[in-house]
Write a protein that holds these residues in place. Structure first.
Motif, short mmCIF file in Angstrom:
data_model
loop_
_atom_site.label_atom_id
_atom_site.label_comp_id
_atom_site.label_asym_id
_atom_site.label_seq_id
_atom_site.Cartn_x
_atom_site.Cartn_y
_atom_site.Cartn_z
N LYS A 293 39.32 50.15 -57.59
CA LYS A 293 37.99 49.41 -57.62
C LYS A 293 37.08 50.45 -58.23
O LYS A 293 36.25 50.19 -59.40
N GLU B 106 44.58 52.22 -51.88
CA GLU B 106 44.89 51.75 -53.16
C GLU B 106 43.85 50.86 -54.00
O GLU B 106 43.39 51.16 -55.00
N CYS B 107 43.42 49.86 -53.15
CA CYS B 107 42.44 48.82 -53.48
C CYS B 107 40.85 49.79 -53.84
O CYS B 107 40.48 49.48 -54.88
N ASN B 108 40.78 50.30 -52.75
CA ASN B 108 39.45 51.25 -52.95
C ASN B 108 39.37 52.22 -54.20
O ASN B 108 38.48 52.24 -54.96
N TRP C 113 36.05 44.42 -61.30
CA TRP C 113 37.43 45.00 -61.01
C TRP C 113 38.50 43.98 -61.14
O TRP C 113 39.62 44.00 -61.76
N ARG C 114 38.21 42.67 -60.61
CA ARG C 114 39.20 41.65 -60.81
C ARG C 114 39.36 41.21 -62.51
O ARG C 114 40.46 40.79 -62.47
N ALA D 253 38.83 48.68 -46.71
CA ALA D 253 39.85 48.52 -48.03
C ALA D 253 40.91 49.45 -47.82
O ALA D 253 40.76 50.63 -47.44
N TYR E 5 40.48 43.33 -49.86
CA TYR E 5 40.87 42.58 -51.08
C TYR E 5 42.27 42.33 -51.20
O TYR E 5 42.52 41.03 -51.93
N CYS E 6 43.14 42.81 -50.77
CA CYS E 6 44.54 42.40 -50.69
C CYS E 6 45.21 41.78 -49.50
O CYS E 6 46.20 41.24 -49.59
N CYS F 140 42.99 45.27 -45.47
CA CYS F 140 42.18 45.29 -46.47
C CYS F 140 41.44 43.80 -46.93
O CYS F 140 42.04 42.92 -47.05
#
Length: 84
Positions: free
Chosen positions: A57, A52-54, A65-66, A49, A19-20, A17
Motif C-alpha cells: 500500500k 505484505e499489505c502494508n 492501492w486497490r 496490516a 486488508y487481506c 490483516c
C-alpha cells in the motif's frame, strides 16, 4: 493512544490483516490515510496490516492501492515556473 487501545483494535480485527484477512504474528500499525497525505496519527486512522499489505500500500490511499494507481507526487514549484 495506549497499548490498551491498540489491543482492542487488534481484537476487533481478530488479530488479522484488515486488508487481506490473513492472520500474522507480525502485524503492522497501518495508517489508512497516510500521515504524508494528511492523515492523523491516532487510533481512528489505524488498522492492523500484514507486512505484505502494508508495504504494498505504501503512501497511497486504500482506493488508490486497490485500483492500482500511483500516489501523486507533490513537488515544490521551481523558481522558473513561479516567476521568481
Amino acid at each position: 493512544m495506549t497499548e490498551r487501545d491498540l489491543a482492542r483494535l487488534w481484537g476487533r480485527y481478530a488479530d488479522a490483516c484488515a486488508y487481506c484477512g490473513e492472520s500474522s504474528a507480525s502485524l503492522h500499525q497501518e495508517h489508512v490515510l497516510p500521515i504524508s497525505r494528511g492523515g492523523a496519527d491516532g487510533i481512528g486512522n489505524l488498522v492492523p496490516a500484514c507486512p505484505e499489505c502494508n508495504l504494498a500500500k505504501g503512501d497511497r490511499t486504500v482506493m488508490e492501492w486497490r485500483l492500482g494507481k500511483k500516489a501523486p507526487r507533490y513537488r515544490k514549484p521551481s523558481a522558473a515556473r513561479t516567476g521568481l
